[in-house]
Design a protein around this motif. Sequence first.
Motif, PDB file in Angstrom:
ATOM      1  N   LEU A 175      -5.877 -20.753 -60.627  1.00  0.00           N
ATOM      2  CA  LEU A 175      -5.402 -22.037 -61.119  1.00  0.00           C
ATOM      3  C   LEU A 175      -6.296 -22.540 -62.247  1.00  0.00           C
ATOM      4  O   LEU A 175      -5.820 -22.886 -63.331  1.00  0.00           O
ATOM      5  CB  LEU A 175      -5.374 -23.062 -59.987  1.00  0.00           C
ATOM      6  CG  LEU A 175      -5.166 -24.514 -60.422  1.00  0.00           C
ATOM      7  CD1 LEU A 175      -3.787 -24.695 -61.024  1.00  0.00           C
ATOM      8  CD2 LEU A 175      -5.385 -25.459 -59.270  1.00  0.00           C
ATOM      9  N   ALA A 176      -7.600 -22.606 -61.979  1.00  0.00           N
ATOM     10  CA  ALA A 176      -8.528 -23.099 -63.000  1.00  0.00           C
ATOM     11  C   ALA A 176      -8.551 -22.170 -64.209  1.00  0.00           C
ATOM     12  O   ALA A 176      -8.638 -22.627 -65.355  1.00  0.00           O
ATOM     13  CB  ALA A 176      -9.926 -23.234 -62.413  1.00  0.00           C
TER      14      ALA A 176
ATOM     15  N   CYS B  12       5.206 -25.872 -54.306  1.00  0.00           N
ATOM     16  CA  CYS B  12       4.194 -25.140 -55.071  1.00  0.00           C
ATOM     17  C   CYS B  12       3.423 -24.238 -54.119  1.00  0.00           C
ATOM     18  O   CYS B  12       2.509 -24.684 -53.417  1.00  0.00           O
ATOM     19  CB  CYS B  12       3.257 -26.097 -55.788  1.00  0.00           C
ATOM     20  SG  CYS B  12       2.022 -25.237 -56.793  1.00  0.00           S
ATOM     21  N   GLN B  13       3.786 -22.976 -54.099  1.00  0.00           N
ATOM     22  CA  GLN B  13       3.142 -22.022 -53.199  1.00  0.00           C
ATOM     23  C   GLN B  13       1.643 -21.945 -53.455  1.00  0.00           C
ATOM     24  O   GLN B  13       0.843 -21.945 -52.507  1.00  0.00           O
ATOM     25  CB  GLN B  13       3.772 -20.636 -53.400  1.00  0.00           C
ATOM     26  CG  GLN B  13       3.172 -19.554 -52.501  1.00  0.00           C
ATOM     27  CD  GLN B  13       3.499 -18.157 -53.002  1.00  0.00           C
ATOM     28  OE1 GLN B  13       3.316 -17.863 -54.180  1.00  0.00           O
ATOM     29  NE2 GLN B  13       3.979 -17.312 -52.126  1.00  0.00           N
ATOM     30  N   TYR B  14       1.267 -21.871 -54.711  1.00  0.00           N
ATOM     31  CA  TYR B  14      -0.154 -21.701 -55.030  1.00  0.00           C
ATOM     32  C   TYR B  14      -0.983 -22.840 -54.443  1.00  0.00           C
ATOM     33  O   TYR B  14      -2.002 -22.606 -53.785  1.00  0.00           O
ATOM     34  CB  TYR B  14      -0.374 -21.632 -56.548  1.00  0.00           C
ATOM     35  CG  TYR B  14      -1.818 -21.315 -56.878  1.00  0.00           C
ATOM     36  CD1 TYR B  14      -2.201 -20.015 -57.195  1.00  0.00           C
ATOM     37  CD2 TYR B  14      -2.809 -22.290 -56.809  1.00  0.00           C
ATOM     38  CE1 TYR B  14      -3.534 -19.708 -57.442  1.00  0.00           C
ATOM     39  CE2 TYR B  14      -4.128 -21.998 -57.048  1.00  0.00           C
ATOM     40  CZ  TYR B  14      -4.494 -20.703 -57.370  1.00  0.00           C
ATOM     41  OH  TYR B  14      -5.823 -20.402 -57.602  1.00  0.00           O
ATOM     42  N   CYS B  15      -0.561 -24.082 -54.686  1.00  0.00           N
ATOM     43  CA  CYS B  15      -1.379 -25.213 -54.251  1.00  0.00           C
ATOM     44  C   CYS B  15      -1.376 -25.408 -52.742  1.00  0.00           C
ATOM     45  O   CYS B  15      -2.393 -25.788 -52.161  1.00  0.00           O
ATOM     46  CB  CYS B  15      -0.936 -26.482 -54.967  1.00  0.00           C
ATOM     47  SG  CYS B  15      -1.508 -26.561 -56.678  1.00  0.00           S
TER      48      CYS B  15
ATOM     49  N   ASN C  95       1.555 -24.609 -62.552  1.00  0.00           N
ATOM     50  CA  ASN C  95       1.804 -23.354 -61.837  1.00  0.00           C
ATOM     51  C   ASN C  95       3.242 -22.885 -62.003  1.00  0.00           C
ATOM     52  O   ASN C  95       3.515 -21.684 -62.108  1.00  0.00           O
ATOM     53  CB  ASN C  95       1.480 -23.516 -60.344  1.00  0.00           C
ATOM     54  CG  ASN C  95      -0.006 -23.601 -60.081  1.00  0.00           C
ATOM     55  OD1 ASN C  95      -0.802 -23.067 -60.835  1.00  0.00           O
ATOM     56  ND2 ASN C  95      -0.382 -24.284 -59.013  1.00  0.00           N
ATOM     57  N   GLN C  96       4.174 -23.830 -62.002  1.00  0.00           N
ATOM     58  CA  GLN C  96       5.580 -23.449 -62.175  1.00  0.00           C
ATOM     59  C   GLN C  96       5.846 -22.947 -63.591  1.00  0.00           C
ATOM     60  O   GLN C  96       6.622 -22.005 -63.790  1.00  0.00           O
ATOM     61  CB  GLN C  96       6.495 -24.642 -61.858  1.00  0.00           C
ATOM     62  CG  GLN C  96       6.394 -25.173 -60.433  1.00  0.00           C
ATOM     63  CD  GLN C  96       6.806 -24.163 -59.365  1.00  0.00           C
ATOM     64  OE1 GLN C  96       7.450 -23.167 -59.649  1.00  0.00           O
ATOM     65  NE2 GLN C  96       6.423 -24.422 -58.133  1.00  0.00           N
ATOM     66  N   ILE C  97       5.223 -23.583 -64.572  1.00  0.00           N
ATOM     67  CA  ILE C  97       5.409 -23.158 -65.962  1.00  0.00           C
ATOM     68  C   ILE C  97       4.800 -21.778 -66.187  1.00  0.00           C
ATOM     69  O   ILE C  97       5.426 -20.886 -66.774  1.00  0.00           O
ATOM     70  CB  ILE C  97       4.782 -24.175 -66.927  1.00  0.00           C
ATOM     71  CG1 ILE C  97       5.566 -25.486 -66.893  1.00  0.00           C
ATOM     72  CG2 ILE C  97       4.731 -23.624 -68.355  1.00  0.00           C
ATOM     73  CD1 ILE C  97       4.882 -26.627 -67.634  1.00  0.00           C
TER      74      ILE C  97
END
Length: 208
Positions: A40-41, A85-88, A174-176
């Motif tokens: 993410l970062a 948001c799967q990642y978050c 994340n979606q973009i």
Amino acid sequence: MTQPDATERDFPIHTAASAPEGSQEPLAWYLDTFGMVPNLAAVLAESPALLTSYWQTQNNLLADAALTRQEINIVQTSVAHANACQYCVAGHTALRKMEIFDNTDEQLVAVRQDKPFDDPKLDALRDFALLVLRNQGRMASSQLQAFLEAGYSRRAALDVVACIAAKVMTNYANQIALTPVDDAFAPFASDLPYREDRTVRTGTIAAE
């Protein structure tokens, strides 16, 4: 697993060596704090304005919010879950495991499975956060009063806005970008019914 250098949509997954200068300080903080730079970062680093805004908001919340660390994570994981948001969701679950937010397993299960909390005060917090998210802050005075009567303050109500703002930054990015889930977070993503992809919800503009 070999770390990719770009997402599926060719957003760079930066290292300290490749990141723009304005992203260097936050990336160093992530490395010092977690022993890794989460994807993410590394993706947000392409925009120093976005990465530093997110990083500073999170640190401001942890330092100065009326909400506890547990409550901050419940709000933010609930928002990420509502935004699919799967990642978050995976990341915030993992950070609980790293004792950053001090949540119990039961609290994160309640968020991820839309179940009641053992503590009704946390139900009121989640309900208020999702009301703010879905209605863009608009609510009846009675709804704000219910939040206050659950034991929260007006300061905490505004802290909820900061929590949501932070997750809007990351959920949308994340979606973009289609940020890949880190290996360290992957075990907490496998049972989620959504991921970052081209799927668009009914009523939104169709993906190409």
